[in-house]
Design a protein around this motif. Sequence first.
Motif, PDB file in Angstrom:
ATOM      1  N   LEU A  60       9.128   3.121  -4.471  1.00 19.48           N
ATOM      2  CA  LEU A  60       7.679   2.909  -4.413  1.00 19.48           C
ATOM      3  C   LEU A  60       7.208   2.844  -2.965  1.00 19.48           C
ATOM      4  CD1 LEU A  60       7.002   0.267  -7.225  1.00 19.48           C
ATOM      5  CD2 LEU A  60       6.334   2.684  -7.213  1.00 19.48           C
ATOM      6  N   ALA A  90       3.446  -1.706 -11.867  1.00 23.62           N
ATOM      7  CA  ALA A  90       3.686  -0.415 -11.210  1.00 23.62           C
ATOM      8  C   ALA A  90       2.550   0.563 -11.498  1.00 23.62           C
ATOM      9  CB  ALA A  90       5.021   0.163 -11.677  1.00 23.62           C
ATOM     10  N   VAL A  91       2.040   0.531 -12.731  1.00 22.55           N
ATOM     11  CA  VAL A  91       0.890   1.391 -13.075  1.00 22.55           C
ATOM     12  C   VAL A  91      -0.330   0.998 -12.241  1.00 22.55           C
ATOM     13  CG1 VAL A  91      -0.745   1.979 -14.902  1.00 22.55           C
ATOM     14  CG2 VAL A  91       1.708   1.931 -15.396  1.00 22.55           C
ATOM     15  N   THR A 124       2.579   8.958   1.546  1.00 16.99           N
ATOM     16  CA  THR A 124       1.172   9.352   1.371  1.00 16.99           C
ATOM     17  C   THR A 124       0.542   9.788   2.683  1.00 16.99           C
ATOM     18  OG1 THR A 124       0.953   7.808  -0.462  1.00 16.99           O
ATOM     19  CG2 THR A 124      -1.081   8.578   0.541  1.00 16.99           C
ATOM     20  N   THR A 175       0.017   2.460  -8.890  1.00 11.97           N
ATOM     21  CA  THR A 175      -0.239   3.906  -8.926  1.00 11.97           C
ATOM     22  C   THR A 175      -1.737   4.192  -8.902  1.00 11.97           C
ATOM     23  OG1 THR A 175       1.794   4.241 -10.202  1.00 11.97           O
ATOM     24  CG2 THR A 175       0.191   6.040 -10.190  1.00 11.97           C
ATOM     25  N   CYS A 218      11.539   9.588  -7.624  1.00  8.99           N
ATOM     26  CA  CYS A 218      11.352   9.676  -9.077  1.00  8.99           C
ATOM     27  C   CYS A 218      12.654   9.399  -9.815  1.00  8.99           C
ATOM     28  CB  CYS A 218      10.819  11.050  -9.464  1.00  8.99           C
ATOM     29  SG  CYS A 218       9.099  11.316  -8.981  1.00  8.99           S
ATOM     30  N   LEU A 253       7.278   6.343  -1.497  1.00  4.80           N
ATOM     31  CA  LEU A 253       6.128   7.148  -1.941  1.00  4.80           C
ATOM     32  C   LEU A 253       4.840   6.692  -1.278  1.00  4.80           C
ATOM     33  CD1 LEU A 253       6.918   7.546  -5.756  1.00  4.80           C
ATOM     34  CD2 LEU A 253       7.076   9.289  -3.982  1.00  4.80           C
ATOM     35  N   ASN A 256      -0.715  -2.575  -1.502  1.00  2.00           N
ATOM     36  CA  ASN A 256       0.549  -2.303  -2.188  1.00  2.00           C
ATOM     37  C   ASN A 256       1.578  -3.394  -1.914  1.00  2.00           C
ATOM     38  OD1 ASN A 256       0.578   0.302  -3.730  1.00  2.00           O
ATOM     39  ND2 ASN A 256      -0.214   1.088  -1.799  1.00  2.00           N
ATOM     40  N   ASN A 303      -5.748   7.189  -1.830  1.00  2.09           N
ATOM     41  CA  ASN A 303      -5.322   8.510  -1.382  1.00  2.09           C
ATOM     42  C   ASN A 303      -6.512   9.456  -1.260  1.00  2.09           C
ATOM     43  OD1 ASN A 303      -3.015  10.105  -0.665  1.00  2.09           O
ATOM     44  ND2 ASN A 303      -3.350  11.266  -2.528  1.00  2.09           N
ATOM     45  N   SER A 323      -3.108   3.366  -5.505  1.00  2.94           N
ATOM     46  CA  SER A 323      -2.708   4.382  -4.519  1.00  2.94           C
ATOM     47  C   SER A 323      -3.519   5.664  -4.695  1.00  2.94           C
ATOM     48  CB  SER A 323      -1.217   4.700  -4.664  1.00  2.94           C
ATOM     49  OG  SER A 323      -0.434   3.562  -4.407  1.00  2.94           O
ATOM     50  N   TYR A 324      -3.819   6.019  -5.938  1.00  2.00           N
ATOM     51  CA  TYR A 324      -4.574   7.255  -6.198  1.00  2.00           C
ATOM     52  C   TYR A 324      -5.954   7.194  -5.552  1.00  2.00           C
ATOM     53  CZ  TYR A 324      -7.288  10.723  -8.765  1.00  2.00           C
ATOM     54  OH  TYR A 324      -8.123  11.751  -9.084  1.00  2.00           O
TER      55      TYR A 324
END
Length: 579
Positions: free
Chosen positions: A292, A169-170, A299, A173, A144, A295, A249, A180, A176-177
């Motif tokens: 990135l 990048a959004v 996961t 995210t 972060c 992260l 990704n 995940n 990835s969510y």
Amino acid sequence: MSILAGFLHYYKPYKRLFYNDMICAIIVSAIDLVFPQVLNYLTKNLLIQQTVEFIAIIGYIGAGMLILYGIRYACQYYITTWGHVMGARMESDMRQDLFDHLQRLSFSYYDKNNTGEMMSKLVSDLFDISELAHHGPENIFISCLKLIGSFILLLLVNVPMTLILFSIAVSMTIFSYYQNKRMKVIFMENRKRIATVNALVQDSLAGIRVIKSFANEGIEREKFRQGNLQFLGSKESVYKIMGSFHAGNGLLEGLLYVVVLVSGGYFIAQGQLQATDLAVYALYIAIFINPLDVLINFTEQFQKGYAGFKRFAEVLQTQPEIIDKEQAIPLRQVKGHIEYRDVSFAYEGNKGVLNHVDFTVEAGKTIALVGPSGGGKTTVCSLLPRFYDVTAGAILVDGQDVRDVTLASLRNAIGIVQQDVYLFAGSIWDNIAYGRPDATQAEVVAAAQRANIHEFIAGLEDGYDTYVGERGVRLSGGQKQRIAIARLFLKNPPILILDEATSALDNESERHIQSALEELAQNRTTIIIAHRLSTIRHADEIIVINDGQIQERGDHKALLAQNGLYAMYYTMQFDGMDE
């Protein structure tokens, strides 16, 4: 406890290590962000200086960077070394808490759960939790910081390009969510599958002698193959999801570089960006992408650790069914007067095992329980030390309800010898001294002598230090039984339960053990469960239990005279099955 609160609880003893780890993480992140700025300063300011001045300044900058990277080395060493130490200590604390809780859980928990699955939670689950405990906060914090720092610095170079990068990048995210969420389910299933494999291994190895005696190695291999294939299928599902996760990704990261190349070229052509700025921008892109990647890779670790901790927390949340009351008092100066007062009992989800059982054992007297298998004899004895609690009625020791006294004092007052003796993997000395760990050498030897096992032990090469093997596998049934009796002599309890203590032995071993048991039972309240009726003729009272109820009671002669169930069993044993 909630999953998060429970997890954070284990950081409390190591707050100093944690804070130092985070401080080091800040320093490492800041130093990583410095280098592109130094390059940017050099390209814009120093390259126009005179050669002599440039060499002097570049020397100072180089020395400064060396000092910074020396600091970075020290911080990275702390993070890698003491961060892992913190994780290992937390893992150790969790393992201790889990083991302590397993010791507190009642028999009913072990009736429902497999040893192999419990071992999986103690070992593999906790390792994944340890890795999450160390790398989790550190990876998130460093990533972060680098993301925010590099994003701000990228904005200073070129705002439009950075906003385009931010939109990508959004997208990463969001992608990835959703991936995940899919991985969360798969990893929990994966934990269950490996626990099943562990259970199969434990069950098969524990029963290896039975397996070989039936020549059923092929059956066991097939059972393991099925469980192993199910685990493999679960792992394949994990890797398929992870494949699409990482590949997706990777595609979006590649798109970042394409955007930088295309948009950078466009802005240079428009005169809105210098070529040197694009080079610095590219360096910050690498810094922006690295966290990135961290992260994204984190996961998998997070899902493993989360699944493991959730299973860990479920065990800790399981409350023991048999616990001390708040006002429980110790059982002191036990005489051994026992009363079963209208006792009924049923296992969870089953019909009643005992129904309205009433009997009294005077202190120092001996009663015997006989009857068909499954009639409730062992259950009667299991209720006395509160391995289970009665469904109705009460059991009293010296006039006190066993539920009103502390478990430790109650069980310290009771000694149990079972048909299936359990010896711990250690020496003969360790197993006898288990009856009273603070016993002296003379007391251990005296207990062995009273159990008719001292001469055998003395004849062994290592004597009392002889290793007995897992579950006492290196000893015969009679030898294990006498060691168990020696253990009870050392404990010296006022109440004794003998549960089929000689039924699996040959006649010679039975004679040795029977004489030891008779000495052990002297001046103690004794409850005997026996199928060999010859061993209980001396009992003060014999109670015949059938279908969970008392069917007959009296001494040996009286029961023979009744010509009922006891007389039938006696005739079958001593007059022959044919008759």
